[in-house]
Design an enzyme around this catalytic site. Structure first.
Site, short mmCIF file in Angstrom:
data_model
loop_
_atom_site.label_atom_id
_atom_site.label_comp_id
_atom_site.label_asym_id
_atom_site.label_seq_id
_atom_site.Cartn_x
_atom_site.Cartn_y
_atom_site.Cartn_z
CE1 TYR A 5 -20.66 76.34 87.45
CE2 TYR A 5 -21.84 77.17 85.55
CZ TYR A 5 -20.67 76.76 86.15
OH TYR A 5 -19.51 76.76 85.42
CG LEU A 12 -15.19 89.76 81.62
CD1 LEU A 12 -16.58 90.37 81.76
CD2 LEU A 12 -14.35 90.60 80.65
N1 LIG Z 1 -15.61 75.18 83.83
C1 LIG Z 1 -15.41 75.72 85.01
O1 LIG Z 1 -14.85 75.10 85.92
C2 LIG Z 1 -15.88 77.11 85.25
C3 LIG Z 1 -15.46 77.82 86.39
C4 LIG Z 1 -15.92 79.13 86.56
C5 LIG Z 1 -16.78 79.69 85.62
N2 LIG Z 1 -17.19 78.96 84.54
C6 LIG Z 1 -18.11 79.54 83.53
O2 LIG Z 1 -17.54 80.74 83.05
C7 LIG Z 1 -18.50 81.78 83.17
C8 LIG Z 1 -17.82 83.11 83.40
O3 LIG Z 1 -17.04 83.10 84.55
P1 LIG Z 1 -17.40 83.96 85.85
O4 LIG Z 1 -18.84 84.27 85.83
O5 LIG Z 1 -16.81 83.24 86.99
O6 LIG Z 1 -16.48 85.25 85.70
P2 LIG Z 1 -16.36 86.45 84.65
O7 LIG Z 1 -17.11 86.17 83.43
O8 LIG Z 1 -14.91 86.74 84.55
O9 LIG Z 1 -17.06 87.63 85.48
C9 LIG Z 1 -18.44 87.62 85.71
C10 LIG Z 1 -18.87 88.96 86.22
O10 LIG Z 1 -18.53 89.94 85.27
C11 LIG Z 1 -19.46 90.96 85.27
N3 LIG Z 1 -19.56 91.42 83.88
C12 LIG Z 1 -19.79 90.67 82.79
N4 LIG Z 1 -19.76 91.43 81.68
C13 LIG Z 1 -19.52 92.69 82.10
C14 LIG Z 1 -19.38 93.93 81.43
N5 LIG Z 1 -19.45 93.99 80.10
N6 LIG Z 1 -19.13 95.04 82.17
C15 LIG Z 1 -19.03 94.99 83.53
N7 LIG Z 1 -19.16 93.81 84.21
C16 LIG Z 1 -19.40 92.70 83.51
C17 LIG Z 1 -20.76 90.37 85.71
O11 LIG Z 1 -21.37 91.31 86.56
P3 LIG Z 1 -22.92 91.29 86.93
O12 LIG Z 1 -23.07 90.08 87.82
O13 LIG Z 1 -23.13 92.59 87.63
O14 LIG Z 1 -23.72 91.14 85.68
C18 LIG Z 1 -20.37 89.05 86.36
O15 LIG Z 1 -20.70 88.96 87.73
C19 LIG Z 1 -19.36 81.34 84.35
O16 LIG Z 1 -20.58 82.05 84.38
C20 LIG Z 1 -19.48 79.87 84.07
O17 LIG Z 1 -20.48 79.67 83.08
C21 LIG Z 1 -16.75 77.70 84.35
#
Ligand SMILES: NC(=O)c1ccc[n+]([C@@H]2O[C@H](COP(=O)([O-])OP(=O)(O)OC[C@H]3O[C@@H](n4cnc5c(N)ncnc54)[C@H](OP(=O)(O)O)[C@@H]3O)[C@@H](O)[C@H]2O)c1
Length: 292
Positions: A56, A213
């Site tokens: 990351y 999300l």
């Molecule tokens: N294993 C893998 O290959 C893999 C791949 C992708 C992700 N991941 C992990 O999964 C985690 C989550 O995935 P992601 O970050 O890609 O996508 P996500 O959780 O679906 O979406 C993240 C976004 O959602 C917004 N958010 C979060 N809570 C919210 C709420 N209650 N209301 C409004 N907006 C909200 C945040 O906005 P703000 O930025 O404005 O706070 C953030 O930018 C990652 O951070 C990572 O740790 C793992």
């Protein structure tokens, strides 16, 4: 905050974790002070599971960027609060010139695991996840190295990510698997039908739902055009995002969504999911409306 078990480890972890990836990968990522504030804010809101990865970062030149932020935030915690936090990091992806490539060679995994220990300022990594199977390296070789690192005490629990049902079965022949981290969200529901969620439930393996999300780009728009989501969220007095996480939590006792956040308000709102109890009728409505 509701707590759940981290699979067979028996460790108690918050039912909603913090996905730290946006702190390093969002287009306008926060500065270090703000990023540490998000991690602190999550911990203050009751979160004790923080998901990260050495990859990351914007490119290999800043590998470990996200882990170093977490390491700094943990070091600023008072007393022995740091010991309560379950950091889940990963190795197996590299970022040459910002691309996502795999490197599952045992020697690479050892090197990056040792770098992660330094970045995080920990003597042992609570949960180390193999980020993604490498088509060039037998998965048993990659996991064999993680087993050695576990036997040496550098890793306390092993998880795998981006895996199929048969990969989970085969991985368990090499090392005990505590968690699986796969994508699971309204726009990505394959874990319900591809056997990965079922096998985790049956074998008491924690299922960490990534991008719960719909991912960094789509999260704000979640449920905007879905009247059932709007209505059920309003009835419970929560956002569409918190409702979505509550819906995921209802999939089984072993699921732990890890929503990402680059703003403290986001994670504060997300943890409200743990206080929502959905009726069977609401679950069926949500199950159906996301499909449309
Ligand atoms: N294993 C893998 O290959 C893999 C791949 C992708 C992700 N991941 C992990 O999964 C985690 C989550 O995935 P992601 O970050 O890609 O996508 P996500 O959780 O679906 O979406 C993240 C976004 O959602 C917004 N958010 C979060 N809570 C919210 C709420 N209650 N209301 C409004 N907006 C909200 C945040 O906005 P703000 O930025 O404005 O706070 C953030 O930018 C990652 O951070 C990572 O740790 C793992």
């Amino acid at each position: 905050m509701e707590f759940r078990k981290l699979g067979r480890s028996g460790w108690e972890i918050s039912a909603v974790g913090l996905g730290a990836m946006p702190l390093s990968l969002k287009e306008n990522r926060p500065d270090e002070k703000q990023a540490i504030g998000v991690i602190r804010g999550a911990i203050e809101a009751g979160v004790n599971l923080i998901d990260t990865a050495d990859a990351y970062c914007r490119d290999d030149g800043e590998a470990g960027h996200n882990e170093r932020l977490i390491g700094k935030a943990l070091n600023e915690l008072p007393g022995n609060e740091k010991e309560r936090i379950v950091v889940a990091t990963k190795g197996g992806h590299v970022r040459p010139e910002g691309r996502w490539e795999t490197d599952g060679r045992p020697e690479h995994l050892r090197e990056v695991c040792e770098a992660s220990l330094k970045n995080l300022g920990l003597e042992a990594i609570p949960l180390y996840q193999f980020h993604r199977p490498d088509p060039e390296v037998p998965m048993a070789d990659s996991l064999g190295e993680l087993k050695k690192l576990k036997d040496e005490g550098k890793i306390l629990n092993v998880g795998i990510s981006n895996v199929t049902m048969s990969e989970i079965e085969n991985a368990e022949k090499v090392v005990e698997i505590i968690s699986v981290q796969n994508r699971f969200s309204p726009n990505h529901r394959s874990p319900e039908t591809d056997g990965t969620f079922a096998i985790c439930l049956a074998r008491n393996i924690a299922f960490l739902a990534w991008s719960p999300l719909n991912g960094m780009e789509e999260a704000k728009k979640l449920g905007e055009a879905v009247p059932d989501v709007q209505e059920i969220a309003a009835n419970h007095g929560v956002s569409a995002q918190a409702l979505t996480l509550a819906w995921l939590l209802g999939k089984g006792p072993n699921i732990i969504p890890i929503p990402g956040a680059s703003r403290v308000e986001s994670i504060r709102d997300s943890v409200k999911a743990t206080g929502v109890r959905l009726s069977l009728e609401e679950i069926v409505r949500l199950d159906t409306c996301w499909k449309q």
